[in-house]
Design a protein around this motif. Structure first.
Motif: not given
Length: 204
Positions: A1-2, A11-13, A33-34, A39-40
């Motif tokens: 999970m990035p 910080m996840t977005v 975006l990926v 970016i999760r």
């Protein structure tokens, strides 16, 4: 999970993009975006497409109800599927890089601001600046119906001053209205509010 580690905090977005026959525009955006480390998940809400959407891009997925439920309702529905710290709302024709997302995150945290947005250019060469959103600012609406009058001339003068001030800033600044093409939202702030937008507004 990035995730992105910003000042020691993960910080996840999550990203929301509402599609209305914009498949050719949104696919290049999703592909970029990926690759962003913060970016999760990317959710494309299908409010209308020429053919079934199939993104096949890592954390990107499609939601929809088989009909156009309106922009506000689509954003709200997509938001309920996200559990990220932040939510980035993007128009499908927008192009953004990871550094810009980092700056939006840094600004939100430093100024404790639950909603932040960037300034926009029309073109990739950054030659044509998009004017700031004015919303319902009364002083900018003076003379709108009479552009040849003195009131209309004053309106043009004040609009130009506002535009120049907006683009002269070199650090984050307050604005009464933010363009909806790119908004970074504090997810917990939105959850306390209950929704992102008022669904009585179908589009605007």
């Amino acid at each position: 999970m990035p995730v992105n580690i910003f000042r020691g905090i993960a910080m996840t977005v999550g990203v929301i993009i509402v599609d209305y026959y914009t498949e050719d525009l949104l696919r290049p955006l999703v592909r970029s975006l990926v690759t962003f480390p913060m970016i999760r998940e990317v959710i494309v809400f299908d409010n209308g497409s020429a053919s079934p959407l199939a993104l096949g891009e890592g954390p990107a997925r499609v939601m929809g109800e088989g009909r156009n439920i309106g922009f506000a309702a689509a954003v709200n529905r997509a938001f309920t599927a996200l559990s990220t710290n932040y939510v980035l709302l993007l128009n499908p024709d927008l192009r953004i890089d990871a550094a810009a997302v980092e700056l939006l995150l840094a600004t939100s945290r430093r100024y404790r601001c639950p909603m932040v947005g960037p300034r926009f250019y029309w073109d990739d060469d950054r030659l044509f600046r998009l004017p700031p959103a004015t919303g319902a600012l009364r002083w900018l609406g003076v003379g709108a119906d009479a552009p040849s009058s003195l009131d209309g001339q004053l309106r043009g003068h004040y609009w130009a001053l506002h535009h120049d001030h907006y683009w002269a800033q070199r650090s984050p600044f307050r604005q009464p209205f933010l363009p909806g093409a790119c908004l970074l939202l504090d997810g917990n702030w939105v959850r306390r509010r209950g929704s992102v937008f008022d669904v009585r507004y179908f589009v605007y």
